[in-house]
Structure formats: structure tokens, C-alpha cells
Design a protein around this motif. Structure first.
Motif, PDB file in Angstrom:
ATOM      1  N   ALA A 126       0.829  -1.205   0.000  1.00  0.00           N
ATOM      2  CA  ALA A 126       0.000   0.000   0.000  1.00  0.00           C
ATOM      3  C   ALA A 126       0.863   1.256   0.000  1.00  0.00           C
ATOM      4  O   ALA A 126       0.548   2.241  -0.682  1.00  0.00           O
ATOM      5  N   ALA A 127       1.950   1.246   0.747  1.00  0.00           N
ATOM      6  CA  ALA A 127       2.853   2.401   0.783  1.00  0.00           C
ATOM      7  C   ALA A 127       3.476   2.638  -0.588  1.00  0.00           C
ATOM      8  O   ALA A 127       3.613   3.784  -1.032  1.00  0.00           O
ATOM      9  N   GLU A 128       3.835   1.568  -1.278  1.00  0.00           N
ATOM     10  CA  GLU A 128       4.410   1.697  -2.611  1.00  0.00           C
ATOM     11  C   GLU A 128       3.388   2.271  -3.590  1.00  0.00           C
ATOM     12  O   GLU A 128       3.697   3.148  -4.399  1.00  0.00           O
ATOM     13  N   ARG A 129       2.138   1.803  -3.506  1.00  0.00           N
ATOM     14  CA  ARG A 129       1.103   2.333  -4.394  1.00  0.00           C
ATOM     15  C   ARG A 129       0.815   3.799  -4.083  1.00  0.00           C
ATOM     16  O   ARG A 129       0.550   4.591  -4.991  1.00  0.00           O
ATOM     17  N   ALA A 130       0.862   4.163  -2.810  1.00  0.00           N
ATOM     18  CA  ALA A 130       0.620   5.560  -2.435  1.00  0.00           C
ATOM     19  C   ALA A 130       1.704   6.467  -3.001  1.00  0.00           C
ATOM     20  O   ALA A 130       1.422   7.582  -3.450  1.00  0.00           O
ATOM     21  N   ARG A 131       2.957   6.007  -2.990  1.00  0.00           N
ATOM     22  CA  ARG A 131       4.054   6.818  -3.525  1.00  0.00           C
ATOM     23  C   ARG A 131       3.944   6.985  -5.030  1.00  0.00           C
ATOM     24  O   ARG A 131       4.297   8.029  -5.578  1.00  0.00           O
ATOM     25  N   SER A 132       3.476   5.959  -5.714  1.00  0.00           N
ATOM     26  CA  SER A 132       3.449   5.994  -7.177  1.00  0.00           C
ATOM     27  C   SER A 132       2.098   6.418  -7.735  1.00  0.00           C
ATOM     28  O   SER A 132       1.982   6.684  -8.929  1.00  0.00           O
ATOM     29  N   GLY A 133       1.054   6.502  -6.893  1.00  0.00           N
ATOM     30  CA  GLY A 133      -0.295   6.827  -7.366  1.00  0.00           C
ATOM     31  C   GLY A 133      -0.397   8.269  -7.828  1.00  0.00           C
ATOM     32  O   GLY A 133       0.028   9.181  -7.122  1.00  0.00           O
ATOM     33  N   LYS A 134      -0.950   8.458  -9.016  1.00  0.00           N
ATOM     34  CA  LYS A 134      -1.122   9.807  -9.563  1.00  0.00           C
ATOM     35  C   LYS A 134      -2.565  10.267  -9.418  1.00  0.00           C
ATOM     36  O   LYS A 134      -2.830  11.417  -9.117  1.00  0.00           O
ATOM     37  N   ALA A 135      -3.495   9.384  -9.666  1.00  0.00           N
ATOM     38  CA  ALA A 135      -4.901   9.766  -9.554  1.00  0.00           C
ATOM     39  C   ALA A 135      -5.288   9.911  -8.091  1.00  0.00           C
ATOM     40  O   ALA A 135      -4.821   9.170  -7.231  1.00  0.00           O
ATOM     41  N   LYS A 136      -6.157  10.887  -7.808  1.00  0.00           N
ATOM     42  CA  LYS A 136      -6.555  11.163  -6.432  1.00  0.00           C
ATOM     43  C   LYS A 136      -7.209   9.942  -5.793  1.00  0.00           C
ATOM     44  O   LYS A 136      -6.948   9.607  -4.641  1.00  0.00           O
ATOM     45  N   LYS A 137      -8.069   9.257  -6.553  1.00  0.00           N
ATOM     46  CA  LYS A 137      -8.748   8.081  -6.003  1.00  0.00           C
ATOM     47  C   LYS A 137      -7.747   6.977  -5.694  1.00  0.00           C
ATOM     48  O   LYS A 137      -7.837   6.305  -4.655  1.00  0.00           O
ATOM     49  N   THR A 138      -6.784   6.783  -6.589  1.00  0.00           N
ATOM     50  CA  THR A 138      -5.767   5.755  -6.358  1.00  0.00           C
ATOM     51  C   THR A 138      -4.982   6.050  -5.084  1.00  0.00           C
ATOM     52  O   THR A 138      -4.724   5.155  -4.271  1.00  0.00           O
ATOM     53  N   LEU A 139      -4.623   7.317  -4.916  1.00  0.00           N
ATOM     54  CA  LEU A 139      -3.874   7.711  -3.720  1.00  0.00           C
ATOM     55  C   LEU A 139      -4.714   7.499  -2.470  1.00  0.00           C
ATOM     56  O   LEU A 139      -4.240   6.960  -1.472  1.00  0.00           O
ATOM     57  N   ARG A 140      -5.982   7.909  -2.523  1.00  0.00           N
ATOM     58  CA  ARG A 140      -6.846   7.773  -1.348  1.00  0.00           C
ATOM     59  C   ARG A 140      -7.036   6.302  -0.979  1.00  0.00           C
ATOM     60  O   ARG A 140      -6.982   5.930   0.199  1.00  0.00           O
ATOM     61  N   ASP A 141      -7.243   5.453  -1.980  1.00  0.00           N
ATOM     62  CA  ASP A 141      -7.424   4.022  -1.721  1.00  0.00           C
ATOM     63  C   ASP A 141      -6.168   3.420  -1.102  1.00  0.00           C
ATOM     64  O   ASP A 141      -6.239   2.615  -0.162  1.00  0.00           O
ATOM     65  N   ALA A 142      -5.009   3.810  -1.654  1.00  0.00           N
ATOM     66  CA  ALA A 142      -3.744   3.270  -1.139  1.00  0.00           C
ATOM     67  C   ALA A 142      -3.516   3.715   0.298  1.00  0.00           C
ATOM     68  O   ALA A 142      -3.070   2.932   1.149  1.00  0.00           O
ATOM     69  N   LEU A 143      -3.830   4.978   0.591  1.00  0.00           N
ATOM     70  CA  LEU A 143      -3.658   5.481   1.961  1.00  0.00           C
ATOM     71  C   LEU A 143      -4.612   4.786   2.918  1.00  0.00           C
ATOM     72  O   LEU A 143      -4.260   4.518   4.074  1.00  0.00           O
ATOM     73  N   ASN A 144      -5.832   4.510   2.451  1.00  0.00           N
ATOM     74  CA  ASN A 144      -6.781   3.746   3.274  1.00  0.00           C
ATOM     75  C   ASN A 144      -6.220   2.377   3.632  1.00  0.00           C
ATOM     76  O   ASN A 144      -6.254   1.947   4.795  1.00  0.00           O
ATOM     77  N   GLU A 145      -5.707   1.668   2.618  1.00  0.00           N
ATOM     78  CA  GLU A 145      -5.161   0.330   2.844  1.00  0.00           C
ATOM     79  C   GLU A 145      -3.930   0.384   3.743  1.00  0.00           C
ATOM     80  O   GLU A 145      -3.734  -0.478   4.610  1.00  0.00           O
ATOM     81  N   GLN A 146      -3.097   1.412   3.533  1.00  0.00           N
ATOM     82  CA  GLN A 146      -1.905   1.559   4.363  1.00  0.00           C
ATOM     83  C   GLN A 146      -2.292   1.809   5.820  1.00  0.00           C
ATOM     84  O   GLN A 146      -1.725   1.213   6.738  1.00  0.00           O
ATOM     85  N   ARG A 147      -3.278   2.690   6.031  1.00  0.00           N
ATOM     86  CA  ARG A 147      -3.712   2.996   7.393  1.00  0.00           C
ATOM     87  C   ARG A 147      -4.277   1.761   8.078  1.00  0.00           C
ATOM     88  O   ARG A 147      -3.988   1.494   9.252  1.00  0.00           O
ATOM     89  N   GLU A 148      -5.092   1.006   7.338  1.00  0.00           N
ATOM     90  CA  GLU A 148      -5.710  -0.186   7.925  1.00  0.00           C
ATOM     91  C   GLU A 148      -4.654  -1.226   8.309  1.00  0.00           C
ATOM     92  O   GLU A 148      -4.722  -1.836   9.393  1.00  0.00           O
ATOM     93  N   ALA A 149      -3.670  -1.451   7.428  1.00  0.00           N
ATOM     94  CA  ALA A 149      -2.600  -2.404   7.736  1.00  0.00           C
ATOM     95  C   ALA A 149      -1.780  -1.917   8.925  1.00  0.00           C
ATOM     96  O   ALA A 149      -1.399  -2.707   9.808  1.00  0.00           O
ATOM     97  N   LEU A 150      -1.526  -0.608   8.969  1.00  0.00           N
ATOM     98  CA  LEU A 150      -0.756  -0.042  10.076  1.00  0.00           C
ATOM     99  C   LEU A 150      -1.506  -0.187  11.395  1.00  0.00           C
ATOM    100  O   LEU A 150      -0.909  -0.511  12.429  1.00  0.00           O
ATOM    101  N   GLU A 151      -2.808   0.036  11.367  1.00  0.00           N
ATOM    102  CA  GLU A 151      -3.605  -0.118  12.586  1.00  0.00           C
ATOM    103  C   GLU A 151      -3.579  -1.559  13.090  1.00  0.00           C
ATOM    104  O   GLU A 151      -3.429  -1.808  14.293  1.00  0.00           O
ATOM    105  N   ARG A 152      -3.723  -2.507  12.158  1.00  0.00           N
ATOM    106  CA  ARG A 152      -3.689  -3.916  12.566  1.00  0.00           C
ATOM    107  C   ARG A 152      -2.345  -4.268  13.185  1.00  0.00           C
ATOM    108  O   ARG A 152      -2.282  -4.905  14.259  1.00  0.00           O
ATOM    109  N   LEU A 153      -1.279  -3.849  12.533  1.00  0.00           N
ATOM    110  CA  LEU A 153       0.053  -4.188  13.037  1.00  0.00           C
ATOM    111  C   LEU A 153       0.341  -3.497  14.369  1.00  0.00           C
ATOM    112  O   LEU A 153       0.965  -4.087  15.258  1.00  0.00           O
ATOM    113  N   THR A 154      -0.109  -2.254  14.504  1.00  0.00           N
ATOM    114  CA  THR A 154       0.115  -1.533  15.767  1.00  0.00           C
ATOM    115  C   THR A 154      -0.623  -2.211  16.906  1.00  0.00           C
ATOM    116  O   THR A 154      -0.079  -2.391  18.013  1.00  0.00           O
TER     117      THR A 154
END
Length: 241
Positions: A77-105
Motif C-alpha cells: 500500500a505504501a508503494e502504491r501511495a508513492r506511485s499513485g497519480k490519480a486522487k482516487k488511487t492515492l486515497r485508496d492506497a492510503l486507506n489500505e496503508q492505514r488499515e494495515a498499520l492499525e492492525r500491526l500496531t
């Protein structure tokens, strides 16, 4: 004398970083001695120099072993967020990154409670920051995935901003989005200023240390000359005695 038994260093390092934290130093020294006995002096020295992981780093390393799917989800998710150009792609990637981070934390908190009997909020926050920072740096991401992180990490750049995003929030008005962007930009600028201040402080201390060293060298030179003069005078007195 070298041992005939080869040492699988990669496997041994995996075992080392998977041990309970209190066993790390002893096991590291034993591995270094084993490598030295096997005739691998350079590897032995490198292993002996490995620092004992901090508690958050140790917890992250255990998550890399027991929660591989979540770690992989975070990195992807972090890799997709860095490379995402479209706003929706970035938002989706950040959502997935946040969710994975919350689970791991949350899993990191449970790990600390189970293994060490306590999980202070500050320690859990350092686990979260280390995970997010590792996801932002390809070299650190490799260490994370292999479970060989040595120290607490702090997110910088894009990840410092991403950590402030509430990806769950619905799309806001242009004015709200602008205000949020300014808030995140100001936070990033504050981080940059702090890092510059730290660097300037280190530079000033280095200059002061160099001045003190130069002063000490001058004192030593004067002492050397005084000693030489005294020895010459002593030889003269002994010669005339």
C-alpha cells in the motif's frame, strides 16, 4: 584453526533476530565466535558489531515473522501511495496503508503485553512510527520484511504527511481540502526546521570540539618543548658534574 562446519549466516541471522530480546546479546556473541572459529573473521566482526534492537524494533521484527501478510499489505500500500497519480488511487492506497498499520500496531501492543507484561502508549507509538517509516524507505522496507530492524525509525517526507491523513474521512469541500493540505504542509515544514536545527547544533558542537582539540594540541606542543628544554638542561648539568 578453522572449523569444518560451514555457517549459514543468513539462517543464523534470522534466528538471532527472532529470539527474545534479552537473549540477543549472548546469541550474537556466540554467533560471532562461531564465525571466527569457521575462519570467517570479517563476518564475525560484522556480527559482533550488530547493535541490540530497541524494544519497538524488536517488536516490529516479531511482527514481520508472525504477521507477514499484514506487513506485506503495509509495504504494498505504501508503494502504491508513492506511485499513485490519480486522487482516487492515492486515497485508496492510503486507506489500505492505514488499515494495515492499525492492525500491526494493535498486534504490536498485544505482543508487548504478552512478552513483557506492559505496553506503554509511547512504546506502541514508536512501533507504529517505525512501521510507517520502514514502509517509506525501500532499504528499511527490506529490513522490515526480513525482520532485522535494529532501531526506532521516524517517518520523513511523504510518509510524515501520510501519517497525518485521516483516510477514513469523506471527501471534503475544496476549502476544507486546502486547509488540510496547509496543515500537513506546515507540519512537514516544522519537521524540516527541527531537523535543520539538530544539524546546526551538531555542526556547532563539532566546531567547538575542534577548537578544544586545537587548544589541547598547542598545550601539548608547549609541554613537549618544555620537557625537551628540561632534558637538555639536565644533560648539561650532568656533563659538567
Amino acid at each position: 584453526m578453522a572449523s569444518d562446519r560451514p555457517v549459514d549466516l543468513d539462517a543464523e541471522l534470522d534466528r538471532l533476530y527472532g529470539l527474545p530480546l534479552d537473549e540477543f546479546t549472548k546469541a550474537r556473541n556466540e554467533l560471532s565466535a562461531l564465525l571466527k572459529k569457521a575462519g570467517e573473521s570479517d563476518a564475525a566482526a560484522e556480527v559482533k558489531a550488530l547493535p541490540k534492537p530497541s524494544v519497538p524494533a524488536w517488536a516490529v521484527n516479531q511482527l514481520a515473522r508472525t504477521r507477514k501478510r499484514d506487513v506485506r499489505a503495509l509495504l504494498d500500500a505504501a508503494e502504491r501511495a508513492r506511485s499513485g497519480k490519480a486522487k482516487k488511487t492515492l486515497r485508496d492506497a492510503l486507506n489500505e496503508q492505514r488499515e494495515a498499520l492499525e492492525r500491526l500496531t494493535n498486534e504490536g501492543r498485544e505482543l508487548l503485553e504478552a512478552e513483557r507484561g506492559t505496553a506503554p502508549d509511547a512504546m506502541v507509538q514508536r512501533i507504529s512510527s517505525t512501521l510507517r517509516a520502514a514502509a517509506s524507505d525501500p532499504a528499511a522496507a527490506e529490513l522490515l520484511e526480513r525482520g532485522r530492524v535494529n532501531e526506532d525509525l521516524e517517518p520523513v517526507g511523504f510518509e510524515a504527511l501520510a501519517g497525518l491523513v485521516d483516510a477514513k474521512a469523506p471527501a471534503a469541500s475544496k476549502r476544507d481540502e486546502g486547509a488540510e493540505l496547509r496543515r500537513r504542509l506546515e507540519a512537514a515544514q516544522k519537521t524540516v526546521r527541527a531537523r535543520k536545527g539538530e544539524a546546526a547544533g551538531l555542526h556547532d558542537r563539532a566546531e567547538e570540539a575542534e577548537r578544544q582539540a586545537a587548544k589541547a594540541r598547542k598545550t601539548a606542543d608547549r609541554a613537549d618543548r618544555a620537557l625537551a628544554d628540561a632534558e637538555a638542561e639536565l644533560r648539561s648539568l650532568e656533563g659538567s658534574a
